[in-house]
Scaffold this motif. Structure first.
Motif, PDB file in Angstrom:
ATOM      1  N   ARG A 133       0.787  -1.236   0.000  1.00  0.00           N
ATOM      2  CA  ARG A 133       0.000   0.000   0.000  1.00  0.00           C
ATOM      3  C   ARG A 133       0.814   1.278   0.000  1.00  0.00           C
ATOM      4  NH1 ARG A 133      -0.198   2.439   4.877  1.00  0.00           N
ATOM      5  NH2 ARG A 133       0.445   1.239   6.712  1.00  0.00           N
ATOM      6  N   LEU A 134       2.079   1.250   0.393  1.00  0.00           N
ATOM      7  CA  LEU A 134       2.842   2.497   0.464  1.00  0.00           C
ATOM      8  C   LEU A 134       3.341   2.929  -0.913  1.00  0.00           C
ATOM      9  CD1 LEU A 134       5.032   2.398   3.702  1.00  0.00           C
ATOM     10  CD2 LEU A 134       2.814   3.469   3.325  1.00  0.00           C
ATOM     11  N   PRO A 135       3.373   4.236  -1.163  1.00  0.00           N
ATOM     12  CA  PRO A 135       3.896   4.746  -2.443  1.00  0.00           C
ATOM     13  C   PRO A 135       5.424   4.845  -2.401  1.00  0.00           C
ATOM     14  CG  PRO A 135       3.109   6.582  -1.121  1.00  0.00           C
ATOM     15  CD  PRO A 135       2.810   5.327  -0.329  1.00  0.00           C
ATOM     16  N   TRP A 136       6.086   3.707  -2.457  1.00  0.00           N
ATOM     17  CA  TRP A 136       7.543   3.685  -2.350  1.00  0.00           C
ATOM     18  C   TRP A 136       8.159   4.559  -3.438  1.00  0.00           C
ATOM     19  CZ3 TRP A 136       8.998   1.657   2.053  1.00  0.00           C
ATOM     20  CH2 TRP A 136       8.201   0.677   2.653  1.00  0.00           C
ATOM     21  N   PRO A 137       9.186   5.335  -3.096  1.00  0.00           N
ATOM     22  CA  PRO A 137       9.759   6.275  -4.071  1.00  0.00           C
ATOM     23  C   PRO A 137      10.598   5.617  -5.152  1.00  0.00           C
ATOM     24  CG  PRO A 137      10.981   6.363  -2.010  1.00  0.00           C
ATOM     25  CD  PRO A 137       9.794   5.480  -1.754  1.00  0.00           C
ATOM     26  N   GLY A 138      10.870   4.333  -5.027  1.00  0.00           N
ATOM     27  CA  GLY A 138      11.655   3.614  -6.016  1.00  0.00           C
ATOM     28  C   GLY A 138      11.697   2.150  -5.651  1.00  0.00           C
ATOM     29  N   PRO A 139      12.465   1.357  -6.367  1.00  0.00           N
ATOM     30  CA  PRO A 139      12.565  -0.065  -6.038  1.00  0.00           C
ATOM     31  C   PRO A 139      13.053  -0.275  -4.609  1.00  0.00           C
ATOM     32  CG  PRO A 139      13.534   0.382  -8.192  1.00  0.00           C
ATOM     33  CD  PRO A 139      13.257   1.710  -7.560  1.00  0.00           C
ATOM     34  N   VAL A 140      12.416  -1.186  -3.909  1.00  0.00           N
ATOM     35  CA  VAL A 140      12.775  -1.474  -2.525  1.00  0.00           C
ATOM     36  C   VAL A 140      12.454  -2.932  -2.223  1.00  0.00           C
ATOM     37  CG1 VAL A 140      10.524  -0.631  -1.729  1.00  0.00           C
ATOM     38  CG2 VAL A 140      12.404  -0.809  -0.102  1.00  0.00           C
ATOM     39  N   ASP A 141      13.323  -3.562  -1.442  1.00  0.00           N
ATOM     40  CA  ASP A 141      13.081  -4.916  -0.956  1.00  0.00           C
ATOM     41  C   ASP A 141      12.474  -4.832   0.438  1.00  0.00           C
ATOM     42  OD1 ASP A 141      14.256  -6.892  -2.931  1.00  0.00           O
ATOM     43  OD2 ASP A 141      15.950  -5.525  -2.676  1.00  0.00           O
ATOM     44  N   VAL A 142      11.318  -5.441   0.618  1.00  0.00           N
ATOM     45  CA  VAL A 142      10.649  -5.476   1.922  1.00  0.00           C
ATOM     46  C   VAL A 142      10.642  -6.930   2.390  1.00  0.00           C
ATOM     47  CG1 VAL A 142       8.516  -5.087   3.187  1.00  0.00           C
ATOM     48  CG2 VAL A 142       9.237  -3.453   1.441  1.00  0.00           C
ATOM     49  N   PHE A 143      11.273  -7.173   3.525  1.00  0.00           N
ATOM     50  CA  PHE A 143      11.341  -8.505   4.114  1.00  0.00           C
ATOM     51  C   PHE A 143      10.339  -8.570   5.258  1.00  0.00           C
ATOM     52  CE2 PHE A 143      15.393  -7.617   2.162  1.00  0.00           C
ATOM     53  CZ  PHE A 143      15.739  -8.801   1.539  1.00  0.00           C
ATOM     54  N   GLU A 144       9.349  -9.436   5.119  1.00  0.00           N
ATOM     55  CA  GLU A 144       8.331  -9.623   6.154  1.00  0.00           C
ATOM     56  C   GLU A 144       8.686 -10.883   6.925  1.00  0.00           C
ATOM     57  OE1 GLU A 144       4.544  -9.717   4.272  1.00  0.00           O
ATOM     58  OE2 GLU A 144       4.708  -7.687   3.468  1.00  0.00           O
ATOM     59  N   LEU A 145       9.070 -10.701   8.171  1.00  0.00           N
ATOM     60  CA  LEU A 145       9.528 -11.816   9.001  1.00  0.00           C
ATOM     61  C   LEU A 145       8.458 -12.186  10.011  1.00  0.00           C
ATOM     62  CD1 LEU A 145      13.094 -12.109  10.513  1.00  0.00           C
ATOM     63  CD2 LEU A 145      11.105 -12.676  11.882  1.00  0.00           C
ATOM     64  N   ASP A 146       8.003 -13.422   9.965  1.00  0.00           N
ATOM     65  CA  ASP A 146       7.040 -13.908  10.957  1.00  0.00           C
ATOM     66  C   ASP A 146       6.975 -15.425  10.850  1.00  0.00           C
ATOM     67  OD1 ASP A 146       5.046 -13.915  12.991  1.00  0.00           O
ATOM     68  OD2 ASP A 146       4.299 -11.984  12.239  1.00  0.00           O
ATOM     69  N   ARG A 147       6.184 -16.016  11.735  1.00  0.00           N
ATOM     70  CA  ARG A 147       6.041 -17.463  11.736  1.00  0.00           C
ATOM     71  C   ARG A 147       5.202 -17.927  10.551  1.00  0.00           C
ATOM     72  NH1 ARG A 147       3.955 -17.965  17.747  1.00  0.00           N
ATOM     73  NH2 ARG A 147       2.941 -16.073  17.001  1.00  0.00           N
TER      74      ARG A 147
END
Length: 288
Positions: free
Chosen positions: A107-121
């Motif tokens: 949902r966020l308007p990231w300003p450019g390419p970005v890697d988002v790591f979602e860590l959970d069980r």
């Protein structure tokens, strides 16, 4: 939706709170996925919290701190922080620890390419994926799901195997999790974050004060979480000192202070030097 344990179910409450904020015409953010992620259970948890925190209810004379306002402010505050830090970075990487039903990758308007790591069980990530896979809109970031327990021995290895580079500066978010951990567990997590981050990385989190765990005004809220099997286990009255011990020079704000208000916080903001007050803190800082 997968069967989740008590702490993981609080992510459904957070989704329900974000759904409610997204319906407001003056909402501080929009999360179009939140209502479906919350589901029936999250909506029920939302109602239980509303019973003890909504204004003009029957109950103690001193109002319980506003969970609804706090969640909205916290979400917007960290949204803005992540976007600002990513805009500064070369090849940015963001780690959302104990990610729960977080949808910032979408949902966020990231300003450019970005890697988002979602860590959970695994069960939490699977529950979220069962909803998101039906969405036609792809994520706006490169999203990496990292199956790991934040209190387990191997999550840093799992993160690096997913593509995270500990040698490059990163942005870390620990939102809505630290007060469910003991002080020893908080130290364990922050120590591993320190060991997994390069100098210049940003670490952000929210905390409650130790005083909040015994403050009469907070007791009705704490009783609800305890009845769900996920009591608040620790708080910290000096978050700057806590984070400094793990190499982070922290800026700390209380909701309602400049930069952490957004015209929404309804309660008086107690001065930091006033003793015996239950508080919540929004914390972020750079790793030395």
């Amino acid at each position: 939706m997968e069967i989740l344990d008590a702490v993981a179910r609080t992510s459904l409450l957070t989704a329900a709170l974000r759904a409610q904020e997204s319906r407001r015409p003056d909402g501080l953010f929009r999360d179009p996925f939140a209502a479906r992620l919350a589901g029936v259970l999250g909506t029920d948890l939302f109602g239980r919290i509303g019973d003890v925190t909504q204004p003009n209810r029957a109950g103690p004379a001193e109002p319980v701190p506003s969970t609804f306002a706090y969640n909205a402010i916290r979400t917007r505050y960290f949204d803005d922080l992540l976007l600002a830090r990513v805009a500064e970075a070369d090849r940015p990487q963001v780690v959302i620890a104990a990610a729960g039903m977080d949808t910032r990758a979408h949902r966020l308007p990231w300003p450019g390419p970005v890697d988002v790591f979602e860590l959970d069980r695994a069960d939490v990530l699977a529950a979220k994926e069962s909803v998101l896979r039906a969405e036609p809109a792809p994520p706006r970031a490169t999203r990496h799901r990292v199956v790991a327990d934040l209190l387990g021995p191997d999550w840093v290895a799992a993160l690096t195997e997913a593509g995270y580079d500990p040698g490059r500066p990163s942005v870390w978010l620990l939102e809505g999790i630290l007060y469910y951990l003991t002080r020893e567990q908080v130290g364990q997590v922050l120590g591993r974050v320190r060991d997994a981050t390069a100098p210049g990385s940003t670490v952000a989190a929210d905390l409650v004060s130790a005083t909040a765990l015994t403050a009469p005004a907070v007791a009705p809220l704490l009783a609800v979480f305890e009845s769900w099997g996920c009591p608040w286990l620790s708080g910290h009255d000096e978050p700057e000192a806590l984070f400094a011990g793990y190499g982070v020079e922290a800026t700390v704000l209380q909701p309602g202070e400049p930069g952490a208000d957004f015209g929404r916080w309804p309660d008086p903001v107690p001065p930091r030097d006033l003793p015996g007050v239950g508080r919540v803190f929004l914390v972020h800082g750079r790793r030395r």
